[in-house]
Design a protein around this motif. Structure first.
Motif, short mmCIF file in Angstrom:
data_model
loop_
_atom_site.label_atom_id
_atom_site.label_comp_id
_atom_site.label_asym_id
_atom_site.label_seq_id
_atom_site.Cartn_x
_atom_site.Cartn_y
_atom_site.Cartn_z
N LEU A 181 0.71 -1.14 0.01
CA LEU A 181 -0.28 0.00 -0.01
C LEU A 181 0.89 1.21 0.12
CD1 LEU A 181 -3.16 -0.84 2.52
CD2 LEU A 181 -2.90 -0.41 -0.04
N ASN A 182 1.55 1.59 -1.20
CA ASN A 182 2.15 2.86 -1.06
C ASN A 182 2.40 3.27 -2.69
OD1 ASN A 182 4.51 1.34 -2.51
ND2 ASN A 182 4.80 0.49 -0.19
N GLU A 233 1.90 16.14 5.23
CA GLU A 233 2.55 16.58 4.24
C GLU A 233 2.92 18.11 4.34
OE1 GLU A 233 -0.96 16.54 1.62
OE2 GLU A 233 -0.38 14.53 0.90
N ALA A 234 2.70 19.00 5.48
CA ALA A 234 3.06 20.17 5.43
C ALA A 234 4.43 20.14 6.17
CB ALA A 234 2.18 21.25 6.32
N ALA A 235 4.65 19.16 6.94
CA ALA A 235 5.98 19.01 7.77
C ALA A 235 6.83 18.49 6.96
CB ALA A 235 5.78 18.12 8.91
N TYR A 236 6.54 17.52 5.83
CA TYR A 236 7.67 16.63 5.39
C TYR A 236 7.46 16.66 3.58
CZ TYR A 236 8.19 15.23 10.27
OH TYR A 236 8.08 15.11 11.31
N ASN A 237 6.46 17.25 3.21
CA ASN A 237 6.21 17.56 1.82
C ASN A 237 6.09 16.21 1.20
OD1 ASN A 237 6.21 19.09 -0.46
ND2 ASN A 237 8.15 18.73 -1.03
N GLU A 238 5.41 15.30 1.59
CA GLU A 238 5.23 13.93 1.13
C GLU A 238 3.84 13.35 1.59
OE1 GLU A 238 8.54 11.34 1.86
OE2 GLU A 238 7.98 10.98 4.05
N THR A 239 3.41 12.28 1.14
CA THR A 239 2.20 11.63 1.72
C THR A 239 2.50 10.81 2.71
OG1 THR A 239 1.23 11.95 -0.58
CG2 THR A 239 0.06 10.52 0.98
N PRO A 240 1.66 10.58 3.67
CA PRO A 240 2.17 9.73 4.87
C PRO A 240 1.68 8.31 4.43
CG PRO A 240 0.13 10.91 5.35
CD PRO A 240 0.83 11.51 4.41
N ASP A 241 2.09 7.13 4.81
CA ASP A 241 1.63 5.88 4.57
C ASP A 241 1.31 5.13 5.84
OD1 ASP A 241 4.09 4.93 5.59
OD2 ASP A 241 4.79 4.34 3.81
N GLY A 242 1.08 3.91 5.81
CA GLY A 242 0.66 3.15 6.86
C GLY A 242 1.79 3.05 8.10
N PHE A 243 3.00 2.94 7.80
CA PHE A 243 4.20 3.12 8.37
C PHE A 243 4.27 4.54 9.35
CE2 PHE A 243 5.35 -0.16 5.43
CZ PHE A 243 5.74 -1.27 6.41
N SER A 245 -5.01 -5.53 4.16
CA SER A 245 -4.01 -4.80 5.29
C SER A 245 -4.82 -4.47 6.62
CB SER A 245 -3.67 -3.47 4.62
OG SER A 245 -2.73 -2.81 5.61
N SER A 246 -4.01 -4.35 7.74
CA SER A 246 -4.58 -3.84 8.97
C SER A 246 -4.23 -2.52 9.39
CB SER A 246 -4.13 -4.85 10.21
OG SER A 246 -2.72 -4.88 10.27
N THR A 247 -3.53 -2.08 8.26
CA THR A 247 -3.27 -0.53 8.34
C THR A 247 -3.84 0.18 7.06
OG1 THR A 247 -1.13 -0.86 7.03
CG2 THR A 247 -0.88 -0.81 9.58
N PRO A 248 -4.08 1.66 7.37
CA PRO A 248 -4.85 2.27 6.27
C PRO A 248 -4.19 2.60 5.18
CG PRO A 248 -4.41 3.66 8.14
CD PRO A 248 -4.07 2.38 8.70
N CYS A 249 -4.63 3.23 4.02
CA CYS A 249 -3.87 3.66 2.99
C CYS A 249 -4.36 5.33 2.77
CB CYS A 249 -4.02 2.81 1.74
SG CYS A 249 -3.43 3.59 0.36
#
Length: 410
Positions: free
Chosen positions: A284-285, A330-340, A303-307
């Motif tokens: 899921l990435n 996204e504001a802090a790291y300029n990327e989309t978060p994932d389950g990790f 998955s037991s973690t979201p997308c």
């Protein structure tokens, strides 16, 4: 037989959060700003100005070790970012002065043990966080158990981890219950027919697929192929895929990280292996979708973690907390978060919330609060809850790949 019945019972509990083959609503969090060990002053004793006071007893530091270089760098960085975001938001909201130090274990259990020994020698640390993988978490567990220091397995789902010490807690769903949930969903969606399993030869791959196999056979299904591969080394899967094709399975499940899974499914398509393809949440990435394009549309990912990718968010059913988490990340790291990222976030929030409730960073008191969690509004799963054995249970998300994107199954 008793073990199978237990697995089935828990599978039913996992699926109580599902509707048919459907996915569920996602959850989330709070605010950004980078406060780390390097740029924050240590505090011997301080008061929180929010929900209560905390007696730090000289311990206000979290220590996280994970792969910040090497083959698993992408996972370690996502976890680190989520953890950092959670700590900064917590300090801002509650007026606390917690710090966090990040250490690079390169994904190597031996290096992780070296770092664990360093961590337990630091009198300011009250909690360690194993940033990625069951192998590193389990290698270090005896060190933390002997030191009676809290250890959170941020991305360690091995079923044996919780039993390795009184103060050791996983944050992902236990591999035992997740695997039974996967098997149950495959049965409900596609029937308990012929299943072929190709799994990575790692602790995680071996354990999860053994549970899937056991549950599948208890449903009356048949395992027609059960083969392993060496992750990161095997590039040509044609031999094993040809063997699977000969057995004409109804379902083909590949337990693999996203890069290997992409190659496995793409090569299976090229060989015209006609089956329902199913993969795990490691896929899921964005990296996975970039590799597959629209070549394996129709594949299911469990998955037991979201997308948090746009295709999932556009499908709706996303709550305000999740939207805020995504925006803040996204504001802090300029990327989309994932389950990790979400697991890193939840790990820190669970520990700090528990310390706040306990009013202290003393290990037994914080651990008691964590163990009491029966419903946690986290970002990294549905209906998060610990049981009396310190195992984490969650619901299961189901996605179908359509036009190269993950789409929640309704």
């Amino acid at each position: 037989m008793k073990r199978i019945l237990a697995l089935l019972l828990c599978g039913a509990l996992c699926l109580s959060t599902l509707t048919g083959c459907g996915a569920k609503e996602e959850k989330a969090a709070e605010t950004p700003a980078p406060v780390t060990e390097e740029n924050s002053e240590e505090t011997e004793t301080s008061e929180g100005t929010g929900d209560g006071t905390i007696d730090y007893n000289g311990k206000n530091k979290l220590a996280m070790f994970g792969p910040l270089t090497g083959d698993n760098l992408q996972y370690g960085v996502k976890i680190k970012n989520g953890a950092e975001l959670a700590l900064n938001q917590f300090n801002e909201e509650h007026g606390t002065e917690f710090t966090i130090e990040f250490m690079d274990d390169k994904g190597d259990p031996n290096e992780a043990v070296n770092l664990a020994n360093k961590i337990v020698s630091d009198d300011t640390v009250f909690c360690a966080l194993a940033g990625y993988g069951s192998s590193c978490a389990m290698a270090t567990a005896p060190v933390f158990d002997e030191a009676e220091l809290l250890l959170m397995g941020v991305a360690a789902s091995h079923a044996d981890l919780p039993g390795m010490g009184d103060y050791i807690f996983p944050v992902p769903m236990s591999a035992r219950w997740e695997s039974v949930g996967f098997a149950e969903i495959m049965k409900e969606c596609f029937g308990a027919g012929k299943l072929a399993i190709l799994y990575q030869n790692t602790d995680h791959g071996v354990q999860t697929c053994e549970y899937i196999k056991e549950a599948w056979e208890s449903y009356g299904g048949e395992i027609v192929v059960y083969e392993s591969f060496v992750p990161g080394e095997t590039k040509d899967f044609s031999a094993v895929l040809s063997k699977i094709k000969t057995e004409e399975p109804d379902i083909f499940y590949a337990s693999a990280a996203y890069s290997d899974a992409a190659q496995i499914f793409m090569q299976a398509k090229q060989l015209e292996l006609d089956a329902q393809y199913v993969g795990p949440g490691m896929c899921l990435n964005e990296e996975f979708t970039n590799l597959i394009g629209n070549n394996i549309d129709g594949t299911y990912i469990l998955s037991s973690t979201p997308c948090f990718l746009p295709s999932v968010l556009e499908a709706g059913n996303v709550d305000e907390a999740t939207k805020k988490f995504i925006d803040d990340y996204e504001a802090a790291y300029n990327e989309t978060p994932d389950g990790f990222s979400a697991q890193g976030y939840d790990s820190v929030k669970i520990v700090l919330d528990s310390a706040l409730k306990a009013g202290t960073t003393d290990t037994p008191a914080v651990a008691e609060q964590i163990l009491a969690i029966r419903s946690y509004p986290g970002l990294s799963g549905l209906n998060m809850a610990y049981n009396e054995n310190k195992e984490m249970n969650k619901g299961i998300y189901t996605f179908e790949i359509k036009d190269g994107n993950f789409v929640p199954v309704n």
